[in-house]
Design an enzyme around this catalytic site. Structure first.
Site, mmCIF file in Angstrom:
data_model
loop_
_atom_site.group_PDB
_atom_site.id
_atom_site.type_symbol
_atom_site.label_atom_id
_atom_site.label_comp_id
_atom_site.label_asym_id
_atom_site.label_seq_id
_atom_site.Cartn_x
_atom_site.Cartn_y
_atom_site.Cartn_z
ATOM 1 C CB SER A 81 -0.945 0.012 1.200
ATOM 2 O OG SER A 81 -0.230 -0.067 2.422
ATOM 3 C CD GLU A 82 0.218 3.888 2.335
ATOM 4 O OE1 GLU A 82 -0.817 4.510 2.105
ATOM 5 O OE2 GLU A 82 0.281 2.926 3.100
ATOM 6 C CB THR A 83 7.279 2.096 -1.012
ATOM 7 O OG1 THR A 83 6.737 0.809 -1.324
ATOM 8 C CG2 THR A 83 8.797 2.008 -0.945
ATOM 9 C CG PHE A 97 6.279 7.523 -3.752
ATOM 10 C CD1 PHE A 97 5.979 8.148 -4.948
ATOM 11 C CD2 PHE A 97 7.336 8.012 -2.992
ATOM 12 C CE1 PHE A 97 6.726 9.240 -5.394
ATOM 13 C CE2 PHE A 97 8.084 9.092 -3.427
ATOM 14 C CZ PHE A 97 7.784 9.706 -4.623
ATOM 15 C CG HIS A 130 1.082 1.808 7.451
ATOM 16 N ND1 HIS A 130 0.494 2.126 6.256
ATOM 17 C CD2 HIS A 130 1.975 0.827 7.185
ATOM 18 C CE1 HIS A 130 1.005 1.374 5.296
ATOM 19 N NE2 HIS A 130 1.923 0.570 5.834
#
Length: 286
Positions: free
Chosen positions: A54-56, A74, A85
């Site tokens: 979901s995110e990096t 991102f 998170h």
């Protein structure tokens, strides 16, 4: 030749962190590139898309003297000014990699939304919820679509509010945690709306609220544990008197996760906390 591959690559320290859970693989995973100096926005976005999370996040030296580090966040398709998170997971990874905060027990993260304070709270880290950039009433047309998407009559939505602090969340309050857990979302009906649903547990349940967040779109998904939504919901519910100044929310139950989000209102601040655990450590070629 692809301009991305033509650029100089090198091994960079990397971690994958499970956030909002003390138990590995029961929270919300986050990929963290601990040294992103020299990476272009295009390369960051391509890598974030490749991780399929979901995110990096990508950590960089701060540009503000008050900050300990800078982070860029991102999804697989866009950059966020802030997300919850990723904030806690990045702080956890930065500390584990040997980062030393300027102030004992408190670190300051620089992101596109500004400076975010993160404090140590026992075994947990907690961030100070950033101000909402949009709040207040939701259009009746949108609420009708949300009710249809949740498979509920319109009157089952007891209250609602825009809760924008990065992602464009709409918060919806239901009567009970059981009602939240029973939802089977119709993403088509809610297309274009990011919807978070929260309902109270009965006394003695061990947690106070159950949370679920739905992200319609081409890759419709339910987020396992969502710091940004919980931050906005805490601001909305504590300040309206619908929640106590301190409470515990569960999220991810339907997905087999065990997310736990600790909320504490203190003065003008609302702290959003949870435990994190590193599951993967190594390096990536970028």
């Amino acid at each position: 030749m692809n301009p991305i591959t033509a650029q100089t690559q090198r091994l960079r320290p990397f971690a994958q962190v499970d956030v909002f859970s003390a138990e590995p693989y029961r929270g919300n995973p986050l990929a963290v590139v601990l040294d992103a100096e020299g990476l272009t926005t295009e390369r960051m976005q391509r890598f974030a898309n490749w991780t399929n999370l979901s995110e990096t996040t990508f950590l960089l030296p701060p540009t503000c003297p008050e900050a300990d580090y800078r982070v860029r966040i991102f999804t697989g398709s866009e950059e966020f000014p802030f997300a919850g998170h990723p904030t806690l997971g990045s702080a956890h990874a930065w500390l584990e990699a040997g980062g030393l905060p300027r102030h004992d027990g408190l670190l300051v993260q620089e992101c596109a939304a500004g400076l975010i304070r993160v404090k140590r709270d026992g075994a947990r880290l907690a961030f100070a919820a950033p101000p909402l950039t949009r709040s207040g009433p939701v259009a009746e047309e949108d609420l009708g679509r949300i009710a249809a998407g949740l498979g509920l009559p319109r009157e089952a939505l007891l209250d609602s509010s825009w809760l924008v602090n990065g992602p464009d969340w709409i918060g919806v309050l239901l009567e009970s945690a059981a009602q939240v857990l029973a939802v089977r979302p119709d993403y088509t009906a809610m297309k274009g709306l990011k919807v978070g649903v929260i309902g109270p547990h009965a006394p003695g349940a061990g947690v106070d609220f159950e949370v679920r967040t739905f992200i319609p779109g081409d890759a419709a998904a339910e987020d396992p544990v969502t710091g940004s939504f919980n931050a906005g919901a805490a601001q909305w519910l504590t300040r309206s008197g619908r929640a106590a100044d301190s409470y515990l929310a569960a999220q991810g139950t339907v997905l087999g996760r065990a997310g736990r989000v600790h909320i504490e209102a203190s003065g003008d601040d609302i702290w959003v906390g949870g435990q994190s655990v590193s599951c993967i450590e190594g390096s990536v070629l970028l």
